[in-house]
Write an enzyme that holds these catalytic residues in place. Structure first.
Site, PDB file in Angstrom:
ATOM      1  CB  SER A  99      34.941   5.908 -68.707  1.00  0.00           C
ATOM      2  OG  SER A  99      34.352   6.669 -67.701  1.00  0.00           O
TER       3      SER A  99
HETATM    4  N1  SAH Z   1      37.983   9.073 -63.784  1.00  0.00           N
HETATM    5  C1  SAH Z   1      37.812   7.861 -63.059  1.00  0.00           C
HETATM    6  C2  SAH Z   1      36.418   7.296 -63.185  1.00  0.00           C
HETATM    7  C3  SAH Z   1      35.759   7.287 -61.851  1.00  0.00           C
HETATM    8  S1  SAH Z   1      34.084   6.825 -61.798  1.00  0.00           S
HETATM    9  C4  SAH Z   1      38.873   6.838 -63.414  1.00  0.00           C
HETATM   10  O1  SAH Z   1      39.689   7.070 -64.313  1.00  0.00           O
HETATM   11  O2  SAH Z   1      38.905   5.801 -62.753  1.00  0.00           O
HETATM   12  C5  SAH Z   1      33.372   8.281 -61.112  1.00  0.00           C
HETATM   13  C6  SAH Z   1      33.829   8.660 -59.746  1.00  0.00           C
HETATM   14  O3  SAH Z   1      33.156   9.861 -59.396  1.00  0.00           O
HETATM   15  C7  SAH Z   1      33.484   7.657 -58.643  1.00  0.00           C
HETATM   16  O4  SAH Z   1      34.671   7.251 -58.031  1.00  0.00           O
HETATM   17  C8  SAH Z   1      32.595   8.441 -57.693  1.00  0.00           C
HETATM   18  O5  SAH Z   1      32.800   8.121 -56.324  1.00  0.00           O
HETATM   19  C9  SAH Z   1      33.023   9.862 -57.992  1.00  0.00           C
HETATM   20  N2  SAH Z   1      32.083  10.913 -57.604  1.00  0.00           N
HETATM   21  C10 SAH Z   1      30.723  10.954 -57.699  1.00  0.00           C
HETATM   22  N3  SAH Z   1      30.234  12.106 -57.217  1.00  0.00           N
HETATM   23  C11 SAH Z   1      31.311  12.832 -56.784  1.00  0.00           C
HETATM   24  C12 SAH Z   1      31.471  14.121 -56.163  1.00  0.00           C
HETATM   25  N4  SAH Z   1      30.427  14.910 -55.871  1.00  0.00           N
HETATM   26  N5  SAH Z   1      32.725  14.527 -55.875  1.00  0.00           N
HETATM   27  C13 SAH Z   1      33.805  13.768 -56.134  1.00  0.00           C
HETATM   28  N6  SAH Z   1      33.718  12.540 -56.712  1.00  0.00           N
HETATM   29  C14 SAH Z   1      32.487  12.073 -57.031  1.00  0.00           C
END
Ligand code: SAH
Length: 255
Positions: A99
Site C-alpha cells: 500500500s
Molecule cells: N501489508 C503488506 C501488504 C500486502 S498486500 C505489505 O506491507 O507488503 C495484501 C496481502 O494479503 C497479499 O499478500 C495477499 O496474498 C494477502 N492475503 C489475502 N487474503 C489473505 C488471507 N485470507 N490470509 C492471509 N493473507 C491474505
C-alpha cells in the site's frame, strides 16, 4: 527494550538529516530517488516522506518516527527502489501490492486509537496479509508483538527474507489463511487487514480484546470498498465506516 541491530536507535524528526554519505554537500536530493550506491543513506528521503504524511494529517509522533525509520526501499524489488518513497502502491509479486505510505500510516493510526500501555505501545497485534513484510516492520516498532499471516507461500518466504536483516524479535510470521485469524495469539489489542473482504470475518471479532480495534478494508452496501473500524467495548462492537479504499481481495485458503 531489546536492542534491534539494523535500526537506528532514535530518529530525530526535527531538521532534515545531514547530506547522505557520498553525496555532494548542498546537492539537491531529487524527489523520490534514493541516493545511489551501496551504503548511502536514504533517511533524507524518508524524512521528506514523513513531512508529507504529517502535512496530510498523520499526527502520532511514534508512528511518524516508525515511518521515518523503516527502510521501505528494502521491501521492494530493486527495479522499483527509486519509487519506494513516493506516495504510490507498488507491485510485490504474485499479483499483490504494497500500500501507499499514506494508507499504511492512516490505517496504523486508526489501529493505535485503541488501548495502549504506559509506554504508548499497543499490545499484541494481528496483521492479515504480510505481503512483503513492510507494514509488519512498521508495526513492530509500535506494538509489543506482531503476528502477521500470509496465504501465499511465495510472499511469506519473501517477507521472511526481507525482514531477516532487521532481526525483529517481536514479529512472528505465519503461513496460513488469515480469514480464521490466529487463535493462539488472541486476544489482540489490534487486528489490521491488508486485503479487503465482503465482510469482517467473525473469527477476527472473536479474537479481539476489549478496548481493541479492527481496521479492515471491507465491501460496503454500495459494493465499494471502504475502511471499516470495529471497536470492542465491554458491551458492544462499534462500527465506523470511513473513506473509500482499493485493496487487493481477501481470499480464503492457501496457495
Ligand atoms: N501489508 C503488506 C501488504 C500486502 S498486500 C505489505 O506491507 O507488503 C495484501 C496481502 O494479503 C497479499 O499478500 C495477499 O496474498 C494477502 N492475503 C489475502 N487474503 C489473505 C488471507 N485470507 N490470509 C492471509 N493473507 C491474505
Amino acid at each position: 527494550m531489546a536492542s534491534r541491530p539494523g535500526f537506528p536507535a532514535r530518529i530525530d524528526l526535527g531538521p532534515a538529516p545531514a547530506t547522505p554519505r557520498g553525496a555532494r554537500a548542498g546537492a539537491p536530493v531529487r524527489e523520490g530517488t534514493i541516493p545511489g550506491g551501496v551504503g548511502l543513506e536514504s533517511s533524507a528521503i524518508r524524512h521528506r516522506m514523513v513531512m508529507k504524511l504529517a502535512a496530510q494529517g498523520v499526527s502520532d509522533p511514534k508512528l511518524l518516527e516508525a515511518m521515518a525509520t523503516v527502510e521501505r526501499h528494502r521491501f521492494v524489488d530493486s527495479a522499483l527502489v527509486n519509487q519506494a518513497y513516493e506516495d504510490t502502491s507498488l507491485p510485490i509479486g504474485l499479483g499483490q501490492t504494497i500500500s501507499k505510505p499514506n494508507v499504511v500510516a492512516r490505517m496504523i493510526e486508526l489501529l493505535l486509537g485503541g488501548r495502549r500501555d504506559s509506554n504508548g505501545r499497543l499490545g499484541r497485534v494481528l496483521e492479515i496479509g504480510t505481503g512483503c513484510g513492510y507494514q509488519a516492520a512498521v508495526l513492530s516498532r509500535l506494538c509489543t508483538e506482531v503476528y502477521s499471516i500470509e496465504r501465499l507461500r511465495g510472499l511469506h518466504d519473501k517477507a521472511r527474507d526481507n525482514l531477516r536483516p532487521f532481526r525483529l524479535a517481536n514479529v512472528h510470521l505465519l503461513f496460513g489463511d488469515g480469514m480464521a485469524g490466529f487463535a493462539k495469539g488472541a486476544p489482540y489489542a489490534g487486528i489490521i487487514a491488508a486485503a479487503g473482504g465482503e465482510s469482517v470475518p467473525q473469527a477476527w471479532m472473536d479474537q479481539l480484546a476489549i478496548g481493541g480495534r479492527i481496521v479492515a478494508p471491507t465491501q460496503t452496501a454500495n459494493g465499494q470498498q471502504a475502511l471499516v473500524v470495529l471497536e470492542r467495548t465491554q458491551h458492544e462492537l462499534k462500527q465506523t465506516v470511513l473513506e473509500a479504499v482499493h485493496f487487493v481481495p481477501l481470499k480464503s485458503g492457501i496457495a
